[in-house]
Design a protein around this motif. Sequence first.
Motif, PDB file in Angstrom:
ATOM      1  N   GLU A  54       0.833  -1.203   0.000  1.00  0.00           N
ATOM      2  CA  GLU A  54       0.000   0.000   0.000  1.00  0.00           C
ATOM      3  C   GLU A  54       0.867   1.253   0.000  1.00  0.00           C
ATOM      4  N   ILE A  55       0.524   2.203  -0.858  1.00  0.00           N
ATOM      5  CA  ILE A  55       1.214   3.485  -0.943  1.00  0.00           C
ATOM      6  C   ILE A  55       0.434   4.499  -0.114  1.00  0.00           C
ATOM      7  N   PRO A  56       1.102   5.275   0.783  1.00  0.00           N
ATOM      8  CA  PRO A  56       0.374   6.298   1.548  1.00  0.00           C
ATOM      9  C   PRO A  56      -0.431   7.216   0.627  1.00  0.00           C
ATOM     10  N   HIS A  57      -1.661   7.514   1.048  1.00  0.00           N
ATOM     11  CA  HIS A  57      -2.577   8.213   0.146  1.00  0.00           C
ATOM     12  C   HIS A  57      -2.089   9.597  -0.242  1.00  0.00           C
ATOM     13  N   ASN A  58      -1.314  10.284   0.638  1.00  0.00           N
ATOM     14  CA  ASN A  58      -0.870  11.635   0.296  1.00  0.00           C
ATOM     15  C   ASN A  58       0.051  11.637  -0.922  1.00  0.00           C
ATOM     16  N   TYR A  59       0.805  10.531  -1.120  1.00  0.00           N
ATOM     17  CA  TYR A  59       1.651  10.441  -2.308  1.00  0.00           C
ATOM     18  C   TYR A  59       0.810  10.202  -3.556  1.00  0.00           C
ATOM     19  N   LEU A  60      -0.231   9.370  -3.409  1.00  0.00           N
ATOM     20  CA  LEU A  60      -1.080   9.050  -4.554  1.00  0.00           C
ATOM     21  C   LEU A  60      -1.958  10.229  -4.974  1.00  0.00           C
ATOM     22  N   SER A  61      -2.271  11.125  -4.022  1.00  0.00           N
ATOM     23  CA  SER A  61      -3.140  12.259  -4.348  1.00  0.00           C
ATOM     24  C   SER A  61      -2.579  13.080  -5.495  1.00  0.00           C
ATOM     25  N   CYS A  62      -1.249  13.211  -5.533  1.00  0.00           N
ATOM     26  CA  CYS A  62      -0.628  14.039  -6.572  1.00  0.00           C
ATOM     27  C   CYS A  62      -0.838  13.457  -7.964  1.00  0.00           C
ATOM     28  N   ALA A  63      -1.068  12.138  -8.056  1.00  0.00           N
ATOM     29  CA  ALA A  63      -1.272  11.513  -9.367  1.00  0.00           C
ATOM     30  C   ALA A  63      -2.537  12.022 -10.038  1.00  0.00           C
ATOM     31  N   PHE A  64      -3.508  12.488  -9.247  1.00  0.00           N
ATOM     32  CA  PHE A  64      -4.768  13.000  -9.810  1.00  0.00           C
ATOM     33  C   PHE A  64      -4.700  14.491 -10.151  1.00  0.00           C
ATOM     34  N   MET A  65      -3.668  15.177  -9.683  1.00  0.00           N
ATOM     35  CA  MET A  65      -3.612  16.628  -9.842  1.00  0.00           C
ATOM     36  C   MET A  65      -3.266  17.009 -11.274  1.00  0.00           C
ATOM     37  N   PRO A  66      -4.008  17.936 -11.892  1.00  0.00           N
ATOM     38  CA  PRO A  66      -3.726  18.367 -13.271  1.00  0.00           C
ATOM     39  C   PRO A  66      -2.534  19.324 -13.295  1.00  0.00           C
ATOM     40  N   ILE A  67      -1.333  18.769 -13.274  1.00  0.00           N
ATOM     41  CA  ILE A  67      -0.131  19.560 -13.044  1.00  0.00           C
ATOM     42  C   ILE A  67       0.064  20.647 -14.090  1.00  0.00           C
ATOM     43  N   LYS A  68      -0.142  20.325 -15.376  1.00  0.00           N
ATOM     44  CA  LYS A  68       0.056  21.336 -16.419  1.00  0.00           C
ATOM     45  C   LYS A  68      -0.897  22.511 -16.238  1.00  0.00           C
ATOM     46  N   ASN A  69      -2.140  22.204 -15.908  1.00  0.00           N
ATOM     47  CA  ASN A  69      -3.116  23.280 -15.685  1.00  0.00           C
ATOM     48  C   ASN A  69      -2.731  24.139 -14.483  1.00  0.00           C
TER      49      ASN A  69
END
Length: 742
Positions: free
Chosen positions: A85-100
Amino acid sequence: MFEKLLAKSATKTSAAQTIIEHTNHLINRWETFREIYPNALSKKDWDILLQAVKYHDLGKANTKFQNKVRTMEEHIVDLFPEIDEIPHNYLSCAFMPIKNLITQYGKEDAKILILAVYYHHERAEQNMYESGDEIEKDLQKYVPLLNGDFNIREEPKFDYRKFTDRKFLRNREHLYRFVRIKGLLNKLDYAASGNYEVEIPLDDLPQKMETYFSDKNRTRNKLQDYLYARQQDNHVVIASTGIGKTEAALWWLGDDKGIFTLPLKVSINAIYDRLINEIGCNKQNTGLLHSDMHAEYVKRVDEQDLDLITITHAKNLSMPLTVTTIDQIIDFVGLYPGFEMKLATLAYSKIIIDEIQMYSARLAAFIVLGLKYITDIGGKFLIMTATLPPLFIEALKRLEVPFEKREDPFLKFNGNNQPIQRHFMQIVEKDLTLEEILKHPMEQKVLIIVNTVTKAQQLYKEFEETGIKASLLHSRFISKHRQEKEDAILALGNKDCLKTGIWITTQLVEASVDIDFDILFTELSEASGLFQRMGRIYRTRDYVKNIPNIYVFTGDPLPSGIANNKKSVVDFTIFSKSKEVLLQYNNQLMDEKIKMEIVEQVYSREALGAECEYIQTFDETLAWYEDLLPYQEENKPTLRDIQNQLVIPYGVYRENEFEIENIKNELSKRLAWQTKINLLIELQKFTVPIATWAYDNARKRKNGEVTSTIRVDRYTEYPVVTYQYTEEFGLIFANDVDAFFQ
């Protein structure tokens, strides 16, 4: 597939909470927070904080986490069981629209936002990139369930490694921006999770001060007017004891968030009670924060249940005004993982530090560096003291900490508009003894302050043997007896009390305790501490007699009360220099300005020299923490110089065995939190703090032994030790080394 994504599982007292529900709780608190303290952040940073709130828990949308917070019947098949299991705070960034986000805020601000989400929980980092493809496939399944509520990208990706390097935060400007966002995200998150308010609305302190002064038919004096007119500046104020420094500090606070620090718990409790009972502050808006806060709150609830929410708000610095010990707030200078919430709170607060010279060299260095961080990030400070060693001013200037300091000190004046003269001092180059004390009239309010508990106990015994009634107060009484004694000395020391009496004490009454005695017999520790002790004598009265009311015993050649061990004195170099300078003012009236000049003479680097242990410790601590990189240290620094262990003396246990064992048995049951706290407080009435070295000696059967242990839970236990104890003398053991100032 789940219809709803959970953030928190159901408990016996609360329903399960979805990610969007939890996020909305944070958003609601964000809105309230911004209404109360709109200037805590810039408009842009308020928006970035809101984005961090919205994205912070999206990483909980993964199969392993969802299975963890649901019942077995609701589990979904995990297609990647081999992946940890990966801590959720690390996974949250995967959903973030970084370019936007980069387009909207710029690369630097987007990086701060991503860092705040990525590190909003401090956990061991894992290399999720090795299994990134599998995890991305798992996260992808949850995009449709998030899309309606959150602005996320359609394909979660692990493409943000370059945005999560904390080396970016070695730049102080970047660090402070990050601290504000990440620290306040934590503050909002903890409040929402704990179901308490992130900040309590302001209590209109200026109006309360106006009413208080009006009711007392008072007007602001020069000090109070000075600070009232300069509420947006940082200040170092040197002012006479009894001039009204507490009221001046409250005028300076105005309608801003305030944190009032004092060195001793007894003085903190007294200031808190003044705020509630005299100034008219609301209990729900005024925090009391120190290691014995639960017991102090219980004393003040008027037979009602303990208000746990109020205690929670106090612990989290959520009140508009909090009275506390400095160690509760200043440890952030260690820049350890998780320090951000405290410093972010101080960024929109005003901190008051009363009697800074009372602190050890190490803690003083922490305070000076802490003020550098606080002012850099936007907070304000006020140092108030009757005496200020130039060492502190020098350090603040070197660190480029901005502050105002008036050239002339604020002096207390008498009815003839002359500086009040309260003290006629005589230096006695002998040990303080009963024989020396009894040379003087005892039918007055007599205060005797010595440097060690052993000396205090010895003097008390000698008074007892002569048949002269005296009272004794020091730190080695069980909580129940100490409270009774503190109440008694405050009652006798009340300026309106006409009774007489003799009190033998240690440092406990040295600072910010509002007592007014007639004559002082004291051992010399060092000049600054001496002047604090003097402040308990003729506190607000002119002294017009031509005989001393202050007798200072220096000993010869070693300090009074010290047989043959220089290390028992706070710093032998400072003691020696204090004695040298004070002898120049022997047998004369001393106004406050003379005391301040003496401090200037004693505490300069030139006077003390490079070999002074205090200066060496101060400089070494400041140098180490000044050069510390963010997150270089793993843990909070230890700020207390002497570590204590709470114990129950064997005699106290035997005398109260039935009650103690009954409390112990009750505590073994499943209890409501309020009930458990009340029982713990009852049990702690039988405890006394001793230095860890003394407890270690007892465990090794040196001068005593541990006979049993009252274990409350896996975190709390009270050893029963065979050190001698009586209600009159307190705890007694022979070896008093390292016990100076207790």
